[in-house]
Write a protein that holds these residues in place. Structure first.
Motif, PDB file in Angstrom:
ATOM      1  N   GLU A  36      34.108  42.141  -7.019  1.00 22.27           N
ATOM      2  CA  GLU A  36      33.202  41.912  -5.892  1.00 22.27           C
ATOM      3  C   GLU A  36      31.758  42.154  -6.320  1.00 22.27           C
ATOM      4  OE1 GLU A  36      34.901  43.562  -2.359  1.00 22.27           O
ATOM      5  OE2 GLU A  36      33.046  43.329  -1.239  1.00 22.27           O
ATOM      6  N   LEU A  64      30.436  39.291  -8.414  1.00 21.71           N
ATOM      7  CA  LEU A  64      30.107  38.117  -7.588  1.00 21.71           C
ATOM      8  C   LEU A  64      28.779  38.325  -6.866  1.00 21.71           C
ATOM      9  CD1 LEU A  64      33.678  37.493  -6.128  1.00 21.71           C
ATOM     10  CD2 LEU A  64      32.469  35.974  -7.706  1.00 21.71           C
ATOM     11  N   THR A  75      30.579  36.206   0.886  1.00 27.07           N
ATOM     12  CA  THR A  75      31.407  35.341   0.045  1.00 27.07           C
ATOM     13  C   THR A  75      32.225  36.176  -0.929  1.00 27.07           C
ATOM     14  OG1 THR A  75      29.521  33.857   0.101  1.00 27.07           O
ATOM     15  CG2 THR A  75      31.339  33.225  -1.311  1.00 27.07           C
ATOM     16  N   ALA A  76      31.577  37.196  -1.496  1.00 26.06           N
ATOM     17  CA  ALA A  76      32.267  38.050  -2.469  1.00 26.06           C
ATOM     18  C   ALA A  76      33.496  38.685  -1.827  1.00 26.06           C
ATOM     19  CB  ALA A  76      31.315  39.119  -2.989  1.00 26.06           C
ATOM     20  N   LEU A  93      36.223  36.020  -1.272  1.00 26.36           N
ATOM     21  CA  LEU A  93      36.901  35.623  -2.510  1.00 26.36           C
ATOM     22  C   LEU A  93      37.872  36.695  -2.987  1.00 26.36           C
ATOM     23  CD1 LEU A  93      34.046  33.926  -4.600  1.00 26.36           C
ATOM     24  CD2 LEU A  93      35.732  32.857  -3.132  1.00 26.36           C
ATOM     25  N   THR A  94      37.427  37.943  -2.941  1.00 23.22           N
ATOM     26  CA  THR A  94      38.317  39.004  -3.431  1.00 23.22           C
ATOM     27  C   THR A  94      39.501  39.191  -2.474  1.00 23.22           C
ATOM     28  OG1 THR A  94      36.731  40.582  -2.508  1.00 23.22           O
ATOM     29  CG2 THR A  94      36.693  40.283  -4.875  1.00 23.22           C
ATOM     30  N   LEU A 105      41.981  36.603  -3.275  1.00 21.18           N
ATOM     31  CA  LEU A 105      42.665  36.971  -4.522  1.00 21.18           C
ATOM     32  C   LEU A 105      43.730  38.028  -4.249  1.00 21.18           C
ATOM     33  CD1 LEU A 105      42.793  36.883  -7.657  1.00 21.18           C
ATOM     34  CD2 LEU A 105      41.019  38.633  -7.669  1.00 21.18           C
ATOM     35  N   ARG A 156      39.438  33.399 -12.322  1.00 22.61           N
ATOM     36  CA  ARG A 156      38.349  32.422 -12.275  1.00 22.61           C
ATOM     37  C   ARG A 156      38.805  31.122 -11.639  1.00 22.61           C
ATOM     38  NH1 ARG A 156      36.379  30.923 -17.098  1.00 22.61           N
ATOM     39  NH2 ARG A 156      37.814  32.072 -18.413  1.00 22.61           N
ATOM     40  N   PHE A 160      39.041  31.754  -7.890  1.00 23.54           N
ATOM     41  CA  PHE A 160      37.688  31.811  -7.315  1.00 23.54           C
ATOM     42  C   PHE A 160      37.099  30.401  -7.215  1.00 23.54           C
ATOM     43  CE2 PHE A 160      36.468  36.477  -8.557  1.00 23.54           C
ATOM     44  CZ  PHE A 160      37.288  36.941  -7.547  1.00 23.54           C
ATOM     45  N   GLU A 209      38.600  28.588  -4.324  1.00 18.55           N
ATOM     46  CA  GLU A 209      38.104  29.111  -3.041  1.00 18.55           C
ATOM     47  C   GLU A 209      36.665  28.660  -2.788  1.00 18.55           C
ATOM     48  OE1 GLU A 209      39.666  30.836  -0.552  1.00 18.55           O
ATOM     49  OE2 GLU A 209      41.499  30.461  -1.700  1.00 18.55           O
ATOM     50  N   ILE A 210      35.860  28.700  -3.849  1.00 19.81           N
ATOM     51  CA  ILE A 210      34.457  28.284  -3.712  1.00 19.81           C
ATOM     52  C   ILE A 210      34.391  26.791  -3.362  1.00 19.81           C
ATOM     53  CG2 ILE A 210      32.288  27.936  -4.988  1.00 19.81           C
ATOM     54  CD1 ILE A 210      32.916  30.573  -6.476  1.00 19.81           C
ATOM     55  N   MET A 258      32.329  28.627 -12.556  1.00 15.93           N
ATOM     56  CA  MET A 258      33.354  29.545 -13.056  1.00 15.93           C
ATOM     57  C   MET A 258      33.823  29.228 -14.468  1.00 15.93           C
ATOM     58  SD  MET A 258      34.203  32.052 -11.181  1.00 15.93           S
ATOM     59  CE  MET A 258      33.341  32.578  -9.714  1.00 15.93           C
TER      60      MET A 258
END
Ligand code: GDP
Length: 297
Positions: free
Chosen positions: A37, A40, A49-50, A53-54, A57, A72, A75, A78-79, A296
């Motif tokens: 986190e 990011l 966003t961080a 994303l986590t 995950l 990666r 991520f 997701e991005i 990424m």
């Protein structure tokens, strides 16, 4: 897209390296999630966003062994999902379609207008430019050069001329000359926010006299290298005009592309294009997947 890849890889190398550096294969526990986190956030993706994303995950992988490659990849996916809804090109719906281009000085407004002129001219559209940043003689001169380069007419007046009057004339002329797209450059003196607000409001008021539906878009140009400052620029310009889309420039340099993700998450404004260089062909449509992967890689 090599430029974007190179630019982003320069910035994302840091992010990729920091993710890789955190672990090669490790159990996904709270400490690892915290480290990710932080990486990011440090890459300008922003806390919201961080966290997203986590969390994504952790959902299936918590307490399991993960590799940096897996992380990666997840991520990036997701991005891409997050960016997909904001990847929207500028659509010409009116004739002439009137676009007000705003942003602080140095963000790349004039250059972006030149590139847009080239792009749409190349698609067979009739384009006209209006040099509305009458405060700076250099800005007017620069726009004229871009106009010549793209072979499109530029409506300009001397330094200090009234930008609203100029916009009025430009739109009148655009209507008479069967123009498809009128791009209006504007001043970006944020140090005088009230003055700028008034100036842009007047431009809008005056062009409505020619076409009540204009402007049809208000594009905010943001320099990706300013990082977190981009957020406050969006906040401010949203108060000044109805921002309908963003152009993020300088993604070829040492830019942190991460800020684009944070902006998408926070504002949800369409990203109509990205700038990846100073040349006239260095404006690219924004592609969510490609961008996420480059970030990424
Ligand atoms: P304005 O003041 O907002 O009109 O900004 P300009 O269009 O004059 O651009 C400021 C500087 O940024 C110029 O030197 C441009 O060449 C440069 N610039 C604009 N867009 C990009 C881009 O996408 N990449 C790079 N590397 N430079 C850019």
């Amino acid at each position: 897209f090599q430029r974007l890849k190179d630019g982003l890889s320069r910035s994302s190398t840091k992010l990729t390296d920091s993710i890789t550096g955190i672990f090669t294969k490790r159990k996904l526990d709270r400490a690892l999630l915290d480290e990710l986190e932080e990486a990011l956030i440090a890459a300008d993706l922003g806390p919201a966003t961080a966290e997203k994303l986590t969390k994504a995950l952790a959902k299936d992988r918590f307490d399991k062994e993960v590799t940096s490659d897996e992380v990666r990849r997840l991520f990036a996916d997701e991005i891409a999902k997050l960016l997909d809804p904001v990847a929207k090109p500028l659509v010409i719906t009116q004739k002439p379609h009137v676009v007000l281009v705003v942003g602080v000085n140095g963000s790349g407004k004039t250059t972006t207008i030149g590139k847009l002129a080239r792009l749409y001219q190349g698609q067979g559209k009739r384009v006209m430019l209006a040099a509305g940043d009458t405060f700076r003689a250099a800005a007017v001169e620069q726009l004229k050069i871009w106009g010549e380069r793209a072979n499109v007419p530029v409506i300009a007046r001397g330094e200090g001329a009234d930008p609203a009057g100029l916009a009025f004339d430009a739109l009148t002329e655009a209507k008479a000359s069967d123009i498809d797209l009128l791009l209006i450059d504007t001043a970006g003196r944020l140090q005088n926010k009230a003055g700028l607000m008034e100036e842009l409001a007047k431009i809008v008021r005056v062009i409505k006299k020619v076409d009540p539906s204009a402007p049809h878009d208000c594009l905010l140009v943001l320099d990706a290298t300013v990082g977190q400052n981009a957020h406050s620029q969006v906040d401010i310009f949203k108060q000044i005009c109805q921002v309908s889309g963003l152009v993020i420039t300088k993604l070829d340099g040492s830019a942190k592309g991460g800020v684009l993700v944070a902006l998408a998450e926070r504002f949800g404004l369409p990203v109509v294009a990205i700038g990846v260089g100073e040349g006239q062909d260095d404006l690219k449509p924004f592609a969510a997947q490609e961008f996420a992967r480059s970030l990424m890689d």
